[in-house]
Design a protein around this motif. Sequence first.
Motif, PDB file in Angstrom:
ATOM      1  N   ASP A  69       0.766  -1.247   0.185  1.00 45.56           N
ATOM      2  CA  ASP A  69      -0.039   0.074   0.017  1.00 45.56           C
ATOM      3  C   ASP A  69       0.949   1.292   0.057  1.00 45.56           C
ATOM      4  O   ASP A  69       1.696   1.588   0.908  1.00 45.56           O
ATOM      5  N   ASP A 116       0.069   4.301   0.278  1.00 47.37           N
ATOM      6  CA  ASP A 116      -0.514   5.473   1.359  1.00 47.37           C
ATOM      7  C   ASP A 116       0.136   4.934   2.645  1.00 47.37           C
ATOM      8  O   ASP A 116       0.522   5.993   3.461  1.00 47.37           O
ATOM      9  N   ARG A 148       3.664   6.139   2.798  1.00 45.17           N
ATOM     10  CA  ARG A 148       3.805   7.462   2.961  1.00 45.17           C
ATOM     11  C   ARG A 148       3.571   7.784   4.310  1.00 45.17           C
ATOM     12  O   ARG A 148       4.456   8.571   4.921  1.00 45.17           O
ATOM     13  N   ALA A 149       2.695   6.879   4.885  1.00 45.05           N
ATOM     14  CA  ALA A 149       2.517   7.522   6.455  1.00 45.05           C
ATOM     15  C   ALA A 149       3.446   6.938   7.266  1.00 45.05           C
ATOM     16  O   ALA A 149       4.000   7.690   8.300  1.00 45.05           O
TER      17      ALA A 149
END
Lengths: 332, 423
Positions: free
Chosen positions: B91, B93, B96-97
């Motif tokens: 994933d 995202d 990035r988190a």
Amino acid sequence: MTPPILTAKDLRKKFGDFEAVKGISFSVLRGEIFSLLGPNGAGKTTTINMLSCLLPPTSGTAEIAGHAIPGDTLAVRRAIGVVPQEIALYDSLSARQNLEFWGRLYDMRGQELTQRIDEVLDQVGLADRAKDKVKTFSGGMKRRINIAAGLLHKPQLLFMDEPTVGIDPQSRRRILDMVRELRDGGMTVLYTTHYMEEAEELSDRVGIIDQGRLIALGTQAELTRVVGEQETLRLHLAEEAGVALAGVNGTAGAPATMSADGSVALFSGLPGVLRASAVDHQIVVNVADAGAALPAVVGRANTAGLHVRSVDIEQPNLEAVFLHLTGRGLRD
Amino acid sequence: MMNKILTIMWKDVRVLFGDWATVALIIAGPLVLALGLGLVTGGFGADDGLAISRIPVLVVDQDGGPIATALRDVLTSDDLSDLLAPEALADADAARARVADGEAAAAIIIPPGFSDSFLPDAMTGDMPAAVAAQVVADPGAPIGAAVVRGIVEEFTARVATSVAGVRLGLTQLATSGAVPPSELAAVGQQLGEGAFGDTTNAAAASLIRIDRQSVTTTGGDDFNALAYFAPSMALLFLMYAVTLGARTLLAERREGTLPRMLAAPVSAGQVLGGKVGGIFLGGFMQLSALILLTTLLFQLNWGNPLIVLLLVVAAALAATGWGLLIAAAAANAGQVTSLGMAVTLLFGILGGSFVPLENAWPALDALSRITPNRWALDGFTALASGETAAVLMPVAALLVMAVVLFAVAALIFRRRQGALLTA
């Protein structure tokens, strides 16, 4: 006759509803020291500011070294030097760095500037302090550097706005001598002051200014002729008398109270007394005959509790002229 | 004309730096604060266990093609095993988190179509549109992120070179008649597989060569607080330095030096130009001195010197704009000092000088954009992470800010000119 380097015609300056200068006209001749003498707030600095193109006149014109005001601003500024009333220097810079800066604004550079800085530092007696920061200087030394900055570009006409305010007597003496030397070297000086002694000592001609108007103009001899044969009694009072002066009543029932304009009514009615005015801890009394009026004047002052410490008898001077013309003294 | 402007500018700089108390405040102050905040927030010394080796990097392969596979193999190859600690994620995202949370120095996101974008069309030989791998960098780990970015850039550059070689070979085979046109596609496929199809470690590693060299730096740790607080404190005190400069606009009038300048053969425009230039030059020199000192004292890597210079100029211009606006709005020098101090602190807080704004509320993040601190800090962080292109936006924003503020300040000054530039 020596031609004028400055001619002012009916100069006026209004700030809102307040008219600081009310139509002043005069000329300054080449090579003379011309003093504008008047109390604080008389309009001297405003007049200088108009003549140095810092303030546009509300009306009226002037001409300096052939250049018109308003109009030839930059040419006028090149012809004049200005020594402002404030010590307009940078404290964190040395004397030399300050002078370098002001010299560069007059397009001076390189060897010419260095040499000229050496000359003016020598002239004001501070060559040995050239590298010291101005903030380490005494008030008198700062005043001298303030003057040096105005001399750098050898102006044709030097404006000196109250250059001795707030300094010790020794520095004042040095500055007065310097002003005379400048005149003797061919420079024209427009000098403003509220010290009568300075105007008397320095000036070739004096313009007396009060409340925005030039009320008298001429040589000292010409001006003192205005008061005729009058003499002046100067009563030196004890310090606490300054307070008493504002509250005491005269013996004859006339109030001794000092009025807002500085005139003193204590001596009114005494034979030979023309007018009286308070200046600091002094009372200046214009009399027809000093010898005849002295006992009565001193007696009434003492009776009123003013504690007269000493009395000077003065021949007609500029202060007497001012008193004669305005009814007030030249106050600080 | 220019001589007098430069004379006034230089005088202002001498006055600013001629006062040791001021120099201590605007130069030593930010250095001490940056050091202090660095210590408080986790230090900036070299932790040898984390230094430059085993950089945590997340890999999200959304492509699955041969070149994406080759890139993944490069990252997990033996040659890079001491340098990188890669972890595969599905994933983007989430990756990035985790980078935002500081769990990894960078995330490499390989988008769909990445591999195909390197391969020419079998029939026409045309190259498809480029699809770039994205590197999401942690601003708090500029060196680690820069290493990951460098590896990805090197990889893609070498693949592109290989593809160009295959195309050239096919063209020559076709023009010489050595291979009939009907067989070109098959030959191209074979050449391509030869270059990228074998995804063994050895083949993949051949795409990247790692040179290990000893360097004298004491930094190089994964999170360097000084790398963040040095620019942030420098920018905080830049605002203070320009308000000190702006204050002189009104102080010089009160002290009589401004009227004295105007009594010299100098125009009001020259005086104002010199004063504005002096404010800018003072701020520029202060910021430059801090960058130089932190480079020498702490071996901080600020990035490409020319781009750093560009960013410093832009930041000093924008800060000067704010200084002028404060001076234009204030009635006297005392007000400039008070307002300047308030704006300096407010901009410091809003602009991220004390606390990084990565996870700030959207409203606060938007509000921070009015401060030169935020834009310049973004620029310096990007530079330190090796993202040179990402500096363009902050530079442009700072220049636009400067132009707008200069214009507004000029309008106010024009209204006040009678009071400001006369006796």
